[in-house]
Design a protein around this motif. Sequence first.
Motif, PDB file in Angstrom:
ATOM      1  N   GLU A  58      59.912  31.146  33.328  1.00 16.87           N
ATOM      2  CA  GLU A  58      58.781  31.085  34.241  1.00 16.87           C
ATOM      3  C   GLU A  58      57.479  31.151  33.456  1.00 16.87           C
ATOM      4  O   GLU A  58      57.283  32.049  32.652  1.00 16.87           O
ATOM      5  CB  GLU A  58      58.837  32.240  35.242  1.00 16.87           C
ATOM      6  N   VAL A  59      56.625  30.202  33.719  1.00 19.63           N
ATOM      7  CA  VAL A  59      55.325  30.175  33.054  1.00 19.63           C
ATOM      8  C   VAL A  59      54.398  31.210  33.690  1.00 19.63           C
ATOM      9  O   VAL A  59      54.301  31.308  34.905  1.00 19.63           O
ATOM     10  CB  VAL A  59      54.681  28.787  33.157  1.00 19.63           C
ATOM     11  N   GLN A  60      53.753  31.968  32.837  1.00 14.40           N
ATOM     12  CA  GLN A  60      52.764  32.927  33.317  1.00 14.40           C
ATOM     13  C   GLN A  60      51.532  32.905  32.440  1.00 14.40           C
ATOM     14  O   GLN A  60      51.639  32.833  31.213  1.00 14.40           O
ATOM     15  CB  GLN A  60      53.342  34.345  33.334  1.00 14.40           C
ATOM     16  N   LEU A  61      50.387  32.977  33.073  1.00 15.16           N
ATOM     17  CA  LEU A  61      49.106  33.180  32.405  1.00 15.16           C
ATOM     18  C   LEU A  61      48.468  34.377  33.089  1.00 15.16           C
ATOM     19  O   LEU A  61      48.190  34.331  34.283  1.00 15.16           O
ATOM     20  CB  LEU A  61      48.211  31.963  32.540  1.00 15.16           C
ATOM     21  N   VAL A  62      48.256  35.426  32.322  1.00 18.23           N
ATOM     22  CA  VAL A  62      47.755  36.666  32.908  1.00 18.23           C
ATOM     23  C   VAL A  62      46.434  37.028  32.250  1.00 18.23           C
ATOM     24  O   VAL A  62      46.383  37.346  31.058  1.00 18.23           O
ATOM     25  CB  VAL A  62      48.762  37.816  32.748  1.00 18.23           C
ATOM     26  N   GLU A  63      45.374  36.980  33.055  1.00 20.83           N
ATOM     27  CA  GLU A  63      44.049  37.322  32.541  1.00 20.83           C
ATOM     28  C   GLU A  63      43.787  38.815  32.691  1.00 20.83           C
ATOM     29  O   GLU A  63      44.296  39.457  33.612  1.00 20.83           O
ATOM     30  CB  GLU A  63      42.939  36.565  33.300  1.00 20.83           C
ATOM     31  N   SER A  64      42.973  39.316  31.797  1.00 23.91           N
ATOM     32  CA  SER A  64      42.521  40.699  31.889  1.00 23.91           C
ATOM     33  C   SER A  64      41.188  40.821  31.167  1.00 23.91           C
ATOM     34  O   SER A  64      40.770  39.908  30.449  1.00 23.91           O
ATOM     35  CB  SER A  64      43.547  41.661  31.287  1.00 23.91           C
ATOM     36  N   GLY A  65      40.525  41.951  31.380  1.00 18.06           N
ATOM     37  CA  GLY A  65      39.292  42.221  30.650  1.00 18.06           C
ATOM     38  C   GLY A  65      38.016  42.055  31.440  1.00 18.06           C
ATOM     39  O   GLY A  65      36.931  42.355  30.935  1.00 18.06           O
ATOM     40  N   GLY A  66      38.128  41.576  32.662  1.00 15.23           N
ATOM     41  CA  GLY A  66      36.920  41.449  33.476  1.00 15.23           C
ATOM     42  C   GLY A  66      36.412  42.804  33.921  1.00 15.23           C
ATOM     43  O   GLY A  66      37.043  43.837  33.706  1.00 15.23           O
ATOM     44  N   GLY A  67      35.237  42.779  34.541  1.00 15.61           N
ATOM     45  CA  GLY A  67      34.670  44.027  35.031  1.00 15.61           C
ATOM     46  C   GLY A  67      33.215  43.886  35.374  1.00 15.61           C
ATOM     47  O   GLY A  67      32.667  42.776  35.413  1.00 15.61           O
ATOM     48  N   LEU A  68      32.595  45.025  35.605  1.00 10.69           N
ATOM     49  CA  LEU A  68      31.173  45.096  35.918  1.00 10.69           C
ATOM     50  C   LEU A  68      30.428  45.513  34.665  1.00 10.69           C
ATOM     51  O   LEU A  68      30.767  46.536  34.047  1.00 10.69           O
ATOM     52  CB  LEU A  68      30.938  46.105  37.037  1.00 10.69           C
ATOM     53  N   VAL A  69      29.420  44.739  34.291  1.00 13.28           N
ATOM     54  CA  VAL A  69      28.672  45.018  33.070  1.00 13.28           C
ATOM     55  C   VAL A  69      27.201  44.739  33.314  1.00 13.28           C
ATOM     56  O   VAL A  69      26.854  43.868  34.132  1.00 13.28           O
ATOM     57  CB  VAL A  69      29.227  44.182  31.896  1.00 13.28           C
ATOM     58  N   GLN A  70      26.352  45.452  32.616  1.00 14.40           N
ATOM     59  CA  GLN A  70      24.916  45.210  32.734  1.00 14.40           C
ATOM     60  C   GLN A  70      24.511  43.990  31.923  1.00 14.40           C
ATOM     61  O   GLN A  70      25.158  43.650  30.913  1.00 14.40           O
ATOM     62  CB  GLN A  70      24.140  46.429  32.247  1.00 14.40           C
ATOM     63  N   ALA A  71      23.455  43.361  32.348  1.00 14.46           N
ATOM     64  CA  ALA A  71      22.920  42.216  31.614  1.00 14.46           C
ATOM     65  C   ALA A  71      22.667  42.611  30.162  1.00 14.46           C
ATOM     66  O   ALA A  71      22.160  43.696  29.871  1.00 14.46           O
ATOM     67  CB  ALA A  71      21.633  41.725  32.263  1.00 14.46           C
ATOM     68  N   GLY A  72      23.048  41.706  29.266  1.00 16.59           N
ATOM     69  CA  GLY A  72      22.921  41.970  27.847  1.00 16.59           C
ATOM     70  C   GLY A  72      24.175  42.539  27.220  1.00 16.59           C
ATOM     71  O   GLY A  72      24.290  42.603  25.988  1.00 16.59           O
ATOM     72  N   GLY A  73      25.115  42.951  28.051  1.00 18.04           N
ATOM     73  CA  GLY A  73      26.356  43.527  27.551  1.00 18.04           C
ATOM     74  C   GLY A  73      27.363  42.467  27.146  1.00 18.04           C
ATOM     75  O   GLY A  73      27.085  41.264  27.182  1.00 18.04           O
ATOM     76  N   SER A  74      28.553  42.945  26.777  1.00 23.18           N
ATOM     77  CA  SER A  74      29.612  42.054  26.283  1.00 23.18           C
ATOM     78  C   SER A  74      30.936  42.388  26.951  1.00 23.18           C
ATOM     79  O   SER A  74      31.151  43.529  27.398  1.00 23.18           O
ATOM     80  CB  SER A  74      29.779  42.201  24.767  1.00 23.18           C
ATOM     81  N   LEU A  75      31.785  41.396  27.002  1.00 20.09           N
ATOM     82  CA  LEU A  75      33.157  41.568  27.463  1.00 20.09           C
ATOM     83  C   LEU A  75      34.060  40.690  26.619  1.00 20.09           C
ATOM     84  O   LEU A  75      33.626  39.657  26.096  1.00 20.09           O
ATOM     85  CB  LEU A  75      33.312  41.152  28.931  1.00 20.09           C
ATOM     86  N   ARG A  76      35.318  41.096  26.516  1.00 17.18           N
ATOM     87  CA  ARG A  76      36.330  40.223  25.935  1.00 17.18           C
ATOM     88  C   ARG A  76      37.438  40.032  26.953  1.00 17.18           C
ATOM     89  O   ARG A  76      38.118  40.989  27.334  1.00 17.18           O
ATOM     90  CB  ARG A  76      36.907  40.779  24.629  1.00 17.18           C
ATOM     91  N   LEU A  77      37.596  38.801  27.374  1.00 21.01           N
ATOM     92  CA  LEU A  77      38.664  38.452  28.302  1.00 21.01           C
ATOM     93  C   LEU A  77      39.899  38.043  27.506  1.00 21.01           C
ATOM     94  O   LEU A  77      39.788  37.429  26.448  1.00 21.01           O
ATOM     95  CB  LEU A  77      38.241  37.312  29.214  1.00 21.01           C
ATOM     96  N   SER A  78      41.054  38.375  28.055  1.00 14.70           N
ATOM     97  CA  SER A  78      42.320  38.013  27.425  1.00 14.70           C
ATOM     98  C   SER A  78      43.150  37.188  28.400  1.00 14.70           C
ATOM     99  O   SER A  78      43.117  37.410  29.613  1.00 14.70           O
ATOM    100  CB  SER A  78      43.113  39.272  27.046  1.00 14.70           C
ATOM    101  N   CYS A  79      43.897  36.259  27.845  1.00 15.02           N
ATOM    102  CA  CYS A  79      44.829  35.436  28.623  1.00 15.02           C
ATOM    103  C   CYS A  79      46.165  35.474  27.897  1.00 15.02           C
ATOM    104  O   CYS A  79      46.327  34.836  26.845  1.00 15.02           O
ATOM    105  CB  CYS A  79      44.307  34.016  28.741  1.00 15.02           C
ATOM    106  N   ALA A  80      47.096  36.222  28.434  1.00 12.01           N
ATOM    107  CA  ALA A  80      48.430  36.344  27.843  1.00 12.01           C
ATOM    108  C   ALA A  80      49.341  35.276  28.435  1.00 12.01           C
ATOM    109  O   ALA A  80      49.528  35.227  29.652  1.00 12.01           O
ATOM    110  CB  ALA A  80      48.983  37.738  28.097  1.00 12.01           C
ATOM    111  N   ALA A  81      49.890  34.448  27.568  1.00  5.84           N
ATOM    112  CA  ALA A  81      50.704  33.314  28.001  1.00  5.84           C
ATOM    113  C   ALA A  81      52.180  33.565  27.717  1.00  5.84           C
ATOM    114  O   ALA A  81      52.528  34.163  26.686  1.00  5.84           O
ATOM    115  CB  ALA A  81      50.247  32.048  27.298  1.00  5.84           C
ATOM    116  N   SER A  82      53.020  33.102  28.604  1.00  3.50           N
ATOM    117  CA  SER A  82      54.463  33.199  28.390  1.00  3.50           C
ATOM    118  C   SER A  82      55.155  32.083  29.138  1.00  3.50           C
ATOM    119  O   SER A  82      54.603  31.493  30.076  1.00  3.50           O
ATOM    120  CB  SER A  82      54.992  34.564  28.848  1.00  3.50           C
TER     121      SER A  82
END
Length: 125
Positions: A1-25
């Motif tokens: 079964e193909v899966q793409l699972v995202e994570s890492g989103g959220g609430l952040v103030q302007a000027g901040g940073s995030l790293r999103l992940s996409c785990a594939a299988s």
Amino acid sequence: EVQLVESGGGLVQAGGSLRLSCAASGFTFDDYAIGWFRQAPGKEREGVSCIRNSDGRTNYADSVKGRFTISNDKAKNTVYLQINNLQPEDTAVYYCAADFGPNNWYSCSPPMDYWGQGTQVTVSL
């Protein structure tokens, strides 16, 4: 079964940073390009960045060049999207998607073969 699972989103103030992940299988990682797309309320889904997993070639939308960086970790079958200097206009649901073959990393546009469920990114002032 193909899966793409995202994570890492959220609430952040302007000027901040995030790293999103996409785990594939469920598929051969190197055979696919994986891209990040986003959809803001009331707007169409847009391609943000894509990577060809076999050799790491990347492409970015003009609107995010210089702030977004896509990368992959073949050992983990995971694609990342580093987002720096977030702005309110970056608020959207971010999806990762996979497409078989050597070419769509460049056009970075639907149709894609598989989609994840999305992760919300919200940027406040």
